[in-house]
Design a protein around this motif. Structure first.
Motif: not given
Length: 331
Positions: A217-220, A200-205, A230-236, A252-256
């Protein structure tokens, strides 16, 4: 949830200094929500019916990150990652039952039979399985790599994990190796098996899972693959096939992140703490840059379009205060 308009702000904390409320999570019975403070020393409890304050429990100083509930909502496991402490809390009587020493505890879940808690160790190559239906809280470490010995040397660095609806598998966000590791549960032992590795993308949380659609769903938070500015993405991820089906730029920078199956959508809290992120519309009293909430429409896997009475629409975005770290949903 129906209008997607903020209803109210609720004061939390007990000290005049900033305690950094780190997580708000609703108990499984839907009766209460709890606040964990990264720079505080209490766990706070509120009613979901009217958001009234119930009380606070002194749990001592620590970098308190998360709370995980037993399935009957009677116990909580509160994790201080750097301190290496998990407090077992009697939530009915708001009393500390015991403290467990676990390497870098952070996220996790409990099984529906109330037998085990699974807790991530945020530095290393393993997660921790705790027997919670007995008096001794026996602990086992489970390596996330086949044939590996467990170690606290930075490798996968598991941040969060979530259990599949049938409880046969669990998914681990590995923030160092930028992947989701899928583990098959062995219910009678700790011989859980790695069955898939999903890049997945950088720094999955953080994770959230739909039970009406086969979507995980996972926030990266630090993903850089969505283009400039753009920084960050949500992988499905389709959790029936363990295949990535889409990645979405939510902000920008999704987390929760929190799935709302009742309204077929997903809420995403975007941190926007990097100076290269979009400037806020309003000045935050806490300083820094304001983050914001966006919504994914699960029927299209696109960002939700808010419709106005004149027939026009716009991409929903709700600005919050600085560093909105976590979002939770209840009916």
């Amino acid at each position: 949830a129906q209008s997607k308009v903020i209803m109210r702000y609720i004061p939390v904390g007990v000290d005049p200094t900033i305690e950094a409320p780190h997580l708000v999570r609703v108990s499984p019975d839907g009766e209460y929500w709890y606040v964990v403070f990264y720079s505080g020393h209490v766990l706070q409890k509120f009613r979901t019916s009217d958001d009234s304050y119930v009380g606070a429990l002194e749990i001592g100083t620590g970098d308190w990150n998360t709370i995980i509930f037993s399935p009957d909502s009677k116990k909580g496991f509160v994790n201080a990652t750097i301190a290496g402490i998990t407090k077992v809390v009697d939530l009915e009587n708001m009393a500390v039952e015991t403290s467990l020493s676990i390497d870098f505890p952070h996220g996790g879940f409990t099984t529906s039979d109330g037998e085990y808690a699974y807790i991530t160790s945020q530095t290393g190559n393993f997660i921790t399985k705790v027997e919670i239906d007995g008096p001794f809280y026996d602990v086992d470490k489970i390596a996330l790599g086949t044939g590996e010995n467990t170690s606290t040397a930075s490798k996968y660095d598991a941040h969060e994990m979530i259990l599949s609806p049938d409880e046969h598998f669990y998914y681990v966000s590995c923030q160092k190796s930028n992947e989701v590791r899928v583990m098959e549960r062995e219910r009678s032992s700790s011989d859980d098996t790695l069955i898939a590795v999903i890049p997945v993308g950088n720094k999955p949380q953080e994770f959230s899972l739909s039970e009406t659609r086969p979507y995980l769903f996972v926030t990266c938070t630090e993903d850089s693959t969505m283009g400039t500015r753009k920084k960050g993405s949500v992988y499905v991820i389709n959790y029936l096939t363990n295949q990535v089906i889409k990645k979405i730029y939510t902000g920008y920078q999704p987390h929760g992140i929190a799935v709302d199956d009742d309204h077929d959508c997903v809420y995403v809290a975007n941190l926007n703490y990097d100076n290269s992120g979009p400037a806020p519309h309003h000045v935050s009293t806490c300083g820094g840059r304001n983050g914001y909430l966006t919504v994914i429409d699960m029927s299209t896997l696109e960002l939700y379009q808010k419709k106005l009475s004149d027939g026009s629409s716009f991409e929903y975005r709700n600005e919050l205060l600085s560093f909105p770290y976590f979002v939770s949903y209840t009916k």
